[in-house]
Enzyme design. Structure first.
Site, PDB file in Angstrom:
ATOM      1  N   ALA A  33       0.839  -1.196   0.000  1.00 59.92           N
ATOM      2  CA  ALA A  33       0.000   0.000   0.000  1.00 59.92           C
ATOM      3  C   ALA A  33       0.871   1.242   0.000  1.00 59.92           C
ATOM      4  O   ALA A  33       2.084   1.166  -0.167  1.00 59.92           O
ATOM      5  CB  ALA A  33      -0.925  -0.022   1.216  1.00 59.92           C
ATOM      6  N   ASN A  34       0.272   2.398   0.146  1.00 60.00           N
ATOM      7  CA  ASN A  34       1.029   3.647   0.234  1.00 60.00           C
ATOM      8  C   ASN A  34       0.355   4.551   1.256  1.00 60.00           C
ATOM      9  O   ASN A  34      -0.685   4.207   1.813  1.00 60.00           O
ATOM     10  CB  ASN A  34       1.143   4.303  -1.147  1.00 60.00           C
ATOM     11  CG  ASN A  34      -0.211   4.646  -1.719  1.00 60.00           C
ATOM     12  OD1 ASN A  34      -0.906   5.539  -1.230  1.00 60.00           O
ATOM     13  ND2 ASN A  34      -0.620   3.920  -2.738  1.00 60.00           N
ATOM     14  N   ARG A  35       0.953   5.704   1.504  1.00 61.73           N
ATOM     15  CA  ARG A  35       0.512   6.555   2.606  1.00 61.73           C
ATOM     16  C   ARG A  35      -0.590   7.546   2.255  1.00 61.73           C
ATOM     17  O   ARG A  35      -0.908   8.420   3.055  1.00 61.73           O
ATOM     18  CB  ARG A  35       1.699   7.340   3.171  1.00 61.73           C
ATOM     19  CG  ARG A  35       2.728   6.469   3.854  1.00 61.73           C
ATOM     20  CD  ARG A  35       3.740   7.330   4.587  1.00 61.73           C
ATOM     21  NE  ARG A  35       4.871   6.550   5.038  1.00 61.73           N
ATOM     22  CZ  ARG A  35       4.875   5.795   6.129  1.00 61.73           C
ATOM     23  NH1 ARG A  35       3.800   5.740   6.909  1.00 61.73           N
ATOM     24  NH2 ARG A  35       5.955   5.104   6.456  1.00 61.73           N
ATOM     25  N   SER A  36      -1.170   7.436   1.068  1.00 61.27           N
ATOM     26  CA  SER A  36      -2.205   8.407   0.703  1.00 61.27           C
ATOM     27  C   SER A  36      -3.465   8.201   1.547  1.00 61.27           C
ATOM     28  O   SER A  36      -3.983   7.096   1.653  1.00 61.27           O
ATOM     29  CB  SER A  36      -2.562   8.274  -0.776  1.00 61.27           C
ATOM     30  OG  SER A  36      -3.585   9.178  -1.091  1.00 61.27           O
ATOM     31  N   ALA A 101      -3.266   7.860  -5.331  1.00 57.11           N
ATOM     32  CA  ALA A 101      -1.911   7.319  -5.406  1.00 57.11           C
ATOM     33  C   ALA A 101      -2.043   5.869  -5.862  1.00 57.11           C
ATOM     34  O   ALA A 101      -2.545   5.023  -5.122  1.00 57.11           O
ATOM     35  CB  ALA A 101      -1.225   7.402  -4.047  1.00 57.11           C
TER      36      ALA A 101
END
Ligand code: CTP
Ligand code: CA
Length: 241
Positions: A33-36, A101
């Protein structure tokens, strides 16, 4: 009314906004995943609805309320986001904003069962493959539409770029190159060197397809959203004065 001072300059316009960050499954319990957080995308959807637009929010793992009046489609992975965006694009919206993102890479295969440790050491190698660049595909699909029918493909496409810069290249230089190569009408540069993920405030520079700065905004994500939409409106319906 909260947004009562806002011009209703998007009445009759259909707007699609993606928000959040995709998740790429590794096995039934794990993902990349990512931090968005989705806050900027949700703020854009909110602002567009306040200005009178018919808004579809395509939300990737967004734990935020849906803006009043917006239609929401929840997705998880980059592939699901791509499918939802292309379906929405087929209805020829006036504006499509890629604020999500999107994972650039996804596991080459998803394990059916939870990956177990075996033995005392050793770890599996995770093989990744590229995902579709949705923004680039949208722009090239639009070019094909325009080539087939000069009156078609009139919708605007806006991208986002979160850049940190590195030893040789500043965030702005990275964004200029990205603006020129992606071909979106506008690219919103978010300088994330200092970390904005999950924060209410944001500072952006808005570039056109030539990589020129056309506007800047700093402040909360609502202020930033309205600045982006101001630039959009200018391009949707130029008013001579
Ligand atoms: N984007 C997309 N599909 C992808 C990756 C990104 O549509 N698979 C969109 C994002 O939603 C954003 C824009 O492209 O609007 C720029 O994303 P960014 O990650 O900054 O650019 P990339 O082209 O992925 O380049 P890189 O991450 O290598 O800097
Ligand atoms: Ca990327």
């Amino acid at each position: 009314v909260e947004d009562g001072a806002v011009l209703r300059d998007l009445v009759g316009r259909r707007v699609v906004v993606t928000a959040g960050g995709t998740r790429e499954a590794i096995d039934p319990v794990r993902f990349l995943a990512n931090r968005s957080s989705g806050r900027q995308g949700v703020a854009l959807a909110h602002a567009a609805a306040a200005r009178g637009a018919d808004v579809t929010l395509i939300a990737a793992n967004v734990d935020l309320e849906t803006p009043p009046g917006a239609r929401r489609i929840d997705v998880e992975s980059a592939a699901q986001l791509a499918a939802a965006v292309h379906e929405a694009a087929a209805a020829a919206p006036d504006l499509l904003i890629m604020a999500a993102a999107v994972a650039d890479f996804t596991p080459a295969s998803r394990a059916e069962a939870k990956i177990k440790k075996s033995g005392d050491d050793g770890a599996p190698a995770l093989e990744l493959v590229r995902t579709q660049d949705i923004l680039r595909t949208l722009v090239s699909d639009r070019t094909a539409l325009r080539d087939a029918d000069p009156g078609a493909g009139t919708g605007l496409i806006v991208g986002f770029a979160a850049e940190t810069g590195d030893a040789s290249t500043s965030p702005l230089e990275h964004a200029r190159a990205k603006a020129r190569s992606k071909g979106a009408d506008l690219l919103v540069l978010n300088d994330v060197s200092t970390g904005v993920f999950g924060a209410a405030d944001n500072a952006v520079r808005i570039l056109d397809a030539a990589g020129e700065i056309v506007a800047e905004a700093a402040g909360d994500k609502t202020v930033v959203s309205h600045t982006v939409l101001d630039e959009v409106v200018r391009r949707l319906a130029p008013v001579p004065w």
